[in-house]
Motif scaffolding. Sequence first.
Motif, PDB file in Angstrom:
ATOM      1  N   MET A   1     -34.822  -1.617  25.408  1.00  0.00           N
ATOM      2  CA  MET A   1     -33.783  -1.475  24.391  1.00  0.00           C
ATOM      3  C   MET A   1     -34.172  -0.401  23.401  1.00  0.00           C
ATOM      4  N   LEU A   2     -33.167   0.248  22.872  1.00  0.00           N
ATOM      5  CA  LEU A   2     -33.360   1.246  21.818  1.00  0.00           C
ATOM      6  C   LEU A   2     -32.399   0.939  20.684  1.00  0.00           C
ATOM      7  N   GLY A   3     -32.831   1.198  19.471  1.00  0.00           N
ATOM      8  CA  GLY A   3     -31.979   1.015  18.302  1.00  0.00           C
ATOM      9  C   GLY A   3     -32.014   2.247  17.436  1.00  0.00           C
ATOM     10  N   LYS A   4     -30.897   2.570  16.841  1.00  0.00           N
ATOM     11  CA  LYS A   4     -30.850   3.720  15.943  1.00  0.00           C
ATOM     12  C   LYS A   4     -29.770   3.503  14.895  1.00  0.00           C
ATOM     13  N   VAL A   5     -29.858   4.299  13.837  1.00  0.00           N
ATOM     14  CA  VAL A   5     -28.870   4.250  12.765  1.00  0.00           C
ATOM     15  C   VAL A   5     -27.880   5.373  12.992  1.00  0.00           C
ATOM     16  N   GLY A   6     -26.585   5.024  13.029  1.00  0.00           N
ATOM     17  CA  GLY A   6     -25.546   6.015  13.258  1.00  0.00           C
ATOM     18  C   GLY A   6     -24.892   6.460  11.966  1.00  0.00           C
ATOM     19  N   LYS A   7     -23.876   7.297  12.104  1.00  0.00           N
ATOM     20  CA  LYS A   7     -23.123   7.747  10.933  1.00  0.00           C
ATOM     21  C   LYS A   7     -22.376   6.568  10.327  1.00  0.00           C
ATOM     22  N   SER A   8     -22.399   6.500   8.997  1.00  0.00           N
ATOM     23  CA  SER A   8     -21.810   5.339   8.339  1.00  0.00           C
ATOM     24  C   SER A   8     -20.295   5.368   8.384  1.00  0.00           C
ATOM     25  N   ARG A   9     -19.691   6.534   8.277  1.00  0.00           N
ATOM     26  CA  ARG A   9     -18.228   6.625   8.279  1.00  0.00           C
ATOM     27  C   ARG A   9     -17.832   8.061   8.569  1.00  0.00           C
ATOM     28  N   VAL A  10     -16.555   8.257   8.842  1.00  0.00           N
ATOM     29  CA  VAL A  10     -16.075   9.578   9.219  1.00  0.00           C
ATOM     30  C   VAL A  10     -15.565  10.344   8.020  1.00  0.00           C
ATOM     31  N   GLY A  11     -14.651   9.784   7.266  1.00  0.00           N
ATOM     32  CA  GLY A  11     -14.076  10.554   6.164  1.00  0.00           C
ATOM     33  C   GLY A  11     -13.541   9.690   5.054  1.00  0.00           C
ATOM     34  N   ALA A  12     -14.400   8.895   4.421  1.00  0.00           N
ATOM     35  CA  ALA A  12     -13.945   8.007   3.353  1.00  0.00           C
ATOM     36  C   ALA A  12     -14.310   8.560   1.979  1.00  0.00           C
ATOM     37  N   LYS A  13     -14.158   9.860   1.809  1.00  0.00           N
ATOM     38  CA  LYS A  13     -14.551  10.490   0.552  1.00  0.00           C
ATOM     39  C   LYS A  13     -13.470  10.386  -0.514  1.00  0.00           C
ATOM     40  N   SER A  14     -12.229  10.311  -0.105  1.00  0.00           N
ATOM     41  CA  SER A  14     -11.140  10.314  -1.076  1.00  0.00           C
ATOM     42  C   SER A  14     -11.108   9.007  -1.863  1.00  0.00           C
ATOM     43  N   ALA A  15     -10.730   9.110  -3.127  1.00  0.00           N
ATOM     44  CA  ALA A  15     -10.693   7.928  -3.993  1.00  0.00           C
ATOM     45  C   ALA A  15      -9.657   6.928  -3.487  1.00  0.00           C
ATOM     46  N   GLY A  16     -10.013   5.649  -3.542  1.00  0.00           N
ATOM     47  CA  GLY A  16      -9.090   4.602  -3.134  1.00  0.00           C
ATOM     48  C   GLY A  16      -9.124   4.290  -1.659  1.00  0.00           C
ATOM     49  N   LYS A  17      -9.816   5.086  -0.860  1.00  0.00           N
ATOM     50  CA  LYS A  17      -9.888   4.823   0.575  1.00  0.00           C
ATOM     51  C   LYS A  17     -11.062   3.902   0.878  1.00  0.00           C
ATOM     52  N   SER A  18     -10.851   2.975   1.789  1.00  0.00           N
ATOM     53  CA  SER A  18     -11.897   2.011   2.123  1.00  0.00           C
ATOM     54  C   SER A  18     -13.071   2.713   2.788  1.00  0.00           C
ATOM     55  N   PRO A  19     -14.299   2.448   2.328  1.00  0.00           N
ATOM     56  CA  PRO A  19     -15.463   3.055   2.982  1.00  0.00           C
ATOM     57  C   PRO A  19     -15.756   2.432   4.351  1.00  0.00           C
ATOM     58  N   PHE A  20     -15.167   1.254   4.625  1.00  0.00           N
ATOM     59  CA  PHE A  20     -15.454   0.543   5.874  1.00  0.00           C
ATOM     60  C   PHE A  20     -14.392   0.751   6.951  1.00  0.00           C
ATOM     61  N   ALA A  21     -13.211   1.217   6.562  1.00  0.00           N
ATOM     62  CA  ALA A  21     -12.082   1.239   7.499  1.00  0.00           C
ATOM     63  C   ALA A  21     -12.372   2.072   8.737  1.00  0.00           C
ATOM     64  N   ILE A 164     -38.053 -11.604  24.471  1.00  0.00           N
ATOM     65  CA  ILE A 164     -37.307 -12.857  24.315  1.00  0.00           C
ATOM     66  C   ILE A 164     -36.295 -13.043  25.435  1.00  0.00           C
ATOM     67  N   HIS A 165     -35.538 -11.976  25.753  1.00  0.00           N
ATOM     68  CA  HIS A 165     -34.425 -12.089  26.708  1.00  0.00           C
ATOM     69  C   HIS A 165     -34.745 -11.523  28.090  1.00  0.00           C
ATOM     70  N   GLY A 166     -35.919 -10.935  28.253  1.00  0.00           N
ATOM     71  CA  GLY A 166     -36.267 -10.385  29.556  1.00  0.00           C
ATOM     72  C   GLY A 166     -35.566  -9.086  29.889  1.00  0.00           C
ATOM     73  N   PHE A 167     -35.124  -8.333  28.870  1.00  0.00           N
ATOM     74  CA  PHE A 167     -34.490  -7.043  29.134  1.00  0.00           C
ATOM     75  C   PHE A 167     -35.542  -6.030  29.600  1.00  0.00           C
ATOM     76  N   ARG A 168     -35.078  -4.977  30.238  1.00  0.00           N
ATOM     77  CA  ARG A 168     -35.996  -3.923  30.680  1.00  0.00           C
ATOM     78  C   ARG A 168     -36.639  -3.246  29.465  1.00  0.00           C
ATOM     79  N   ARG A 169     -37.901  -2.917  29.619  1.00  0.00           N
ATOM     80  CA  ARG A 169     -38.659  -2.387  28.491  1.00  0.00           C
ATOM     81  C   ARG A 169     -38.405  -0.902  28.278  1.00  0.00           C
ATOM     82  N   ASP A 170     -38.448  -0.515  27.027  1.00  0.00           N
ATOM     83  CA  ASP A 170     -38.352   0.882  26.636  1.00  0.00           C
ATOM     84  C   ASP A 170     -39.504   1.182  25.690  1.00  0.00           C
ATOM     85  N   ASN A 171     -39.659   2.437  25.321  1.00  0.00           N
ATOM     86  CA  ASN A 171     -40.758   2.838  24.452  1.00  0.00           C
ATOM     87  C   ASN A 171     -40.240   3.586  23.239  1.00  0.00           C
TER      88      ASN A 171
END
Length: 633
Positions: A1-21, A164-171
């Motif tokens: 398994m691999l984990g990474k942090v992605g982009k939080s949002r595409v274009g929620a810069k304008s005032a009043g727009k939901s940062p999560f939408a 824990i789950h027996g998934f294939r190993r990664d590095n």
Amino acid sequence: MLGKVGKSRVGAKSAGKSPFADLVNYVAREADGKGREVDKEEMGVLNLDADVEDMDLVIRQMNMAAAKTAKNGKFKGDPVYHLILSWQEGDKPTPKQVKDCVQHTLKALGMAECQAVWAIHHDTDNDHVHIAVNRVHPEKGIVMGPPRRDYHVIDKAMRELELIHGFRRDNGPYVTLDTENGPQIVRMSRKERAEKGLLKHGDEIGPRTTPAAKAAERSQGAPSFQEWAQWGPTNAMHDALEKPDAMWRDLHEALAPYGIQIQTKGTGMVVSTTLENGRILACPISKLDRNFTKMRLEQRLGTFTPPSPSFSQKPATTTYADFLHEAQSGHQQDGPAPHDGVAPGRGDNGQRAKRRAERQQAREDLHTRYQADQQRIKDTRRDARKALLARQKVEREAQRQDHKGRKSLFITRKVATGMGRQAATSLWAYTAASEKEALQKRHLKERHALPRTMVWRDWLEQQAAPPIEDESAKAALRGIRYRERRNDNQKKNGIEGEEVEELKPILSKLHHEIDHRRQLIHYRDAQGRDLFTDTGPRIDVHDRAESTVEAALRIAAQKYGAVDITGSSAFREQAARAAARLGIQVRDTDLQKVWQLEREAMQPKQPQRGDETQRMGKTDRPDPRPGRPGKER
């Protein structure tokens, strides 16, 4: 398994727009450009008073929690945290396992009590889950994370989940080692991983492929401009730099036949080329060779000098645009090398060559159809979009007039029922805003429904899927996937060969399961254990039992005629001996001796000369017993 942090949002810069939408809507849909929603059974929410059936409510609750920090003014950062967990190809986690992985990882990050929504995506060959997390605690109103160097925390959590789950190993920064006391998770530096051969990419083993180049390689179904330029163009640059009196002009002349220009960009330097449609592709020059940095080149050649207007550029003869066209139209070999020979005792009367020519023609026709489809979309989209926007403008104006006429009547009726005027006015404002938002959402869906041009890979997947199910598109996708895994496949036990027929089950005695989306056929035993997987140009062998290897070879012989064998040395020798016993030709040069010895061992032993003379002497003696016909008396 691999984990990474992605982009939080595409274009929620304008005032009043939901940062999560943007992120929540992205998570709830397959990221394949087709707008397909994820199955609700493969989604989930954490710490929310909502379910996956109402994403709008999920977004509102996350907005309300995040707004708590805006009131005290102590936190002005991004409340959105986008986490991605990915499994190796072949791992098929269940929704229950995925939920456990999400909870385990968030607990490791110290964000177990945060609001989150997750969904499993199958749009790539590796199943993965996208997780949208609200960093603000829903009750305390404080920011809960993530910790510094969160990628180390995430990577260690991945190693734990594999066990824990027996998934294939990664590095990654953390590696699982098998010891006498059982598996141990240890931290390793990049240098240690490079020495042990555990590092997949990086300057230690060559220039790292940029994320943009990886995305381009997948979408184009062909090597990226960066990868292509690392061969011929890079060698030409090395040759030019070997001259004692080399100048920038020599580099420009060396790259001209490839249609490549060197340019400065910011504080660095890039190489670029132009495609037939006018699109410009570029990559940092240091990605061709780590010694090709602006600083080192200028130390060697002096201050960068662009080609002068009088520079007589050589005509481009080997461009990336030509290479890309040949790769997509099938002129560049995706799978193993062609084979016209036949195994002993087998014959095809030139059928392989005939089928190869037919497939090549079908591939060329497929690419021509793709280009025609994209051109048709370009020609019609502008007019269709213009007409749609005009109609939507009329609908918005009609709604505005409708609201203008209804407002006073709505407020009057509410006041007549005993409601205060101010409350009635607020209720009208809410009602009008809700109707306006509904119209905006409908208009957005209509704009998204407009025909769009598609990249080659997505168009192939569309043609391969029902109801079209184009066999040429399926074969092209199998070839692309083989090329993408060519290097990794050499380390895996398997059998390869040139595929000229469509993918279909061959051994009816074995239980098989067809994965239409990934173009795979899984062969299993009666207990459901994986034996081998037919991917088209390759058969991955998961079980080394003699019967399994022979069954895989029988399928390979019928599909490929002759085979290449990859994997460990023990498996390759085992498969080569089995192929010899079955009379199947092996193309690997280093296995010819093993194959020949096994064939000779199968031949009946010839009698020695002395034994033959002795037998003849016994036969020629006169028989003293009377009455034997054919003998002297």
